[in-house]
Design an enzyme around this catalytic site. Structure first.
Site, PDB file in Angstrom:
ATOM      1  N   THR A 118      18.992  51.793  12.206  1.00  0.00           N
ATOM      2  CA  THR A 118      20.478  51.506  12.271  1.00  0.00           C
ATOM      3  C   THR A 118      21.167  52.155  11.069  1.00  0.00           C
ATOM      4  OG1 THR A 118      20.105  49.598  13.764  1.00  0.00           O
ATOM      5  CG2 THR A 118      22.119  49.571  12.685  1.00  0.00           C
TER       6      THR A 118
ATOM      7  N   ASP B  36      15.770  47.971   3.907  1.00  0.00           N
ATOM      8  CA  ASP B  36      16.225  47.780   5.236  1.00  0.00           C
ATOM      9  C   ASP B  36      16.880  46.386   5.329  1.00  0.00           C
ATOM     10  OD1 ASP B  36      15.869  47.737   8.043  1.00  0.00           O
ATOM     11  OD2 ASP B  36      13.717  46.638   7.897  1.00  0.00           O
ATOM     12  N   SER B  37      17.155  45.866   6.289  1.00  0.00           N
ATOM     13  CA  SER B  37      17.973  44.636   6.434  1.00  0.00           C
ATOM     14  C   SER B  37      17.093  43.446   6.366  1.00  0.00           C
ATOM     15  CB  SER B  37      18.590  44.546   7.718  1.00  0.00           C
ATOM     16  OG  SER B  37      17.778  44.688   8.875  1.00  0.00           O
TER      17      SER B  37
ATOM     18  N   CYS C  67      12.339  50.888  16.075  1.00  0.00           N
ATOM     19  CA  CYS C  67      12.849  49.924  15.027  1.00  0.00           C
ATOM     20  C   CYS C  67      11.818  49.523  14.219  1.00  0.00           C
ATOM     21  CB  CYS C  67      13.444  48.376  15.706  1.00  0.00           C
ATOM     22  SG  CYS C  67      13.646  47.395  14.251  1.00  0.00           S
ATOM     23  N   THR C  68      11.919  49.700  12.762  1.00  0.00           N
ATOM     24  CA  THR C  68      10.892  49.397  11.839  1.00  0.00           C
ATOM     25  C   THR C  68      10.148  47.991  11.831  1.00  0.00           C
ATOM     26  OG1 THR C  68      12.462  49.044  10.203  1.00  0.00           O
ATOM     27  CG2 THR C  68      11.712  51.293  10.314  1.00  0.00           C
ATOM     28  N   HIS C  69      11.046  47.153  12.433  1.00  0.00           N
ATOM     29  CA  HIS C  69      10.335  45.470  12.729  1.00  0.00           C
ATOM     30  C   HIS C  69       9.230  45.839  13.784  1.00  0.00           C
ATOM     31  CE1 HIS C  69      13.629  44.368  10.581  1.00  0.00           C
ATOM     32  NE2 HIS C  69      13.352  43.071  10.514  1.00  0.00           N
TER      33      HIS C  69
ATOM     34  N   CYS D 162      15.283  52.040   7.929  1.00  0.00           N
ATOM     35  CA  CYS D 162      16.067  51.210   8.943  1.00  0.00           C
ATOM     36  C   CYS D 162      16.654  52.494   9.992  1.00  0.00           C
ATOM     37  CB  CYS D 162      17.059  50.282   8.306  1.00  0.00           C
ATOM     38  SG  CYS D 162      18.213  49.560   9.582  1.00  0.00           S
TER      39      CYS D 162
ATOM     40  N   TYR E 214      20.328  44.541  10.749  1.00  0.00           N
ATOM     41  CA  TYR E 214      21.245  45.425  10.919  1.00  0.00           C
ATOM     42  C   TYR E 214      21.734  45.980  12.481  1.00  0.00           C
ATOM     43  CZ  TYR E 214      21.491  46.199   5.789  1.00  0.00           C
ATOM     44  OH  TYR E 214      21.702  46.298   4.700  1.00  0.00           O
TER      45      TYR E 214
END
Length: 266
Positions: A77, A10-11, A189-191, A75, A43
């Site tokens: 994105t 992931d970013s 979003c995974t965050h 991610c 990202y």
């Protein structure tokens, strides 16, 4: 590692929410998690060309350095921008992506009004539009770009996180279980699962929050050609292209995972 690991990237720290689900679903598998940190993160606020270039470079690195047996793009994105290219370029490698959990949300919603929080680039992607179109007539989706939220989570900026959560949920509309209200909120979003407690306070106890960790973990399980054997718990390597402090702290806090973070020069 004695076994061939599964690669995850992931970013930043957001993909740890996916890694947590993967380790629950596949407790004996080894994993290599790479956080493509600053200056590349997040990202969701970079253009497609940048995300594609980074996704290609990371995939090549994980294959060459760790001989991964599968890759999870943790991610939304990067999945939307690059998964089709990576699958074409690595046909022998199982590659699993993530997407906002709209289908599970439709299954759970009773009011048929569903909120979606995601990055602007995810919401603008052809992949996301195709997903929404495939569910036409089944529910109304109220989509909200959450500019800056992933970055605030990455930097552990609590004040900004709380403010952005309040702004985004307020912009989506009225939450609740009555007719016309939004009874389901997709964390696209995974965050965002890392601020679920703040979101729960804002939307109320009866609104369902849905992320994509468990579906991705189950899909990874299905796609793995060879599963790890034995009873030993899997190992995990953490990599970062930037300062590893936030990744190390987040892994300790969210996954109870104590291990050093190695620098990845990619």
């Amino acid at each position: 590692m004695k076994r061939t690991p599964v690669g995850v990237f992931d970013s930043g720290i957001g993909g740890l929410s996916i890694l947590k689900a993967l380790r629950t679903e596949l407790p004996h598998e080894d994993f290599v998690y790479l956080a493509d940190s600053a200056p590349h993160a997040p990202y969701g606020e970079r253009d497609n060309a940048h995300v594609i270039e980074r996704s290609r470079a990371i995939t090549a690195h994980l294959r060459a350095r760790y001989d991964i047996k599968a890759l999870v793009i943790a991610c939304n994105t990067a999945t939307a921008a690059a998964i089709h290219l990576l699958r074409d370029e690595h046909p022998d490698l199982p590659i699993i992506g993530v997407e906002p959990a709209l289908k599970p949300a439709v299954a759970h919603s009773r009011t048929r009004r569903i909120g979606v929080m995601a990055t602007r680039s995810t919401l603008a992607s052809a992949k996301f539009r195709a997903l929404v179109d495939s569910l036409a007539g089944q529910a109304d989706f109220i989509c909200q770009p959450c500019d800056g939220l992933a970055d605030a989570i990455e930097r552990e900026d609590t004040i900004k996180m709380i403010a952005l959560c309040a702004y985004c949920t307020g912009a989506i509309g009225q939450f609740g279980t009555k007719y016309g209200q939004i009874d389901t909120l997709v964390l696209g979003c995974t965050h965002y699962p890392f601020v679920s407690e703040h979101l729960r306070t804002l939307v109320g106890p009866d609104v369902r929050l849905i992320d994509n960790g468990e579906p991705v973990a189950r899909q990874t399980h299905r796609m793995l050609k060879i599963l790890a054997s034995g009873d030993a718990p899997g190992e995990c390597i953490l990599l970062s292209t930037g300062d590893g402090a936030s990744l190390r702290n987040a892994a300790r806090h969210w996954l109870a995972l104590e291990c050093p973070v190695e620098l990845a020069l990619i």
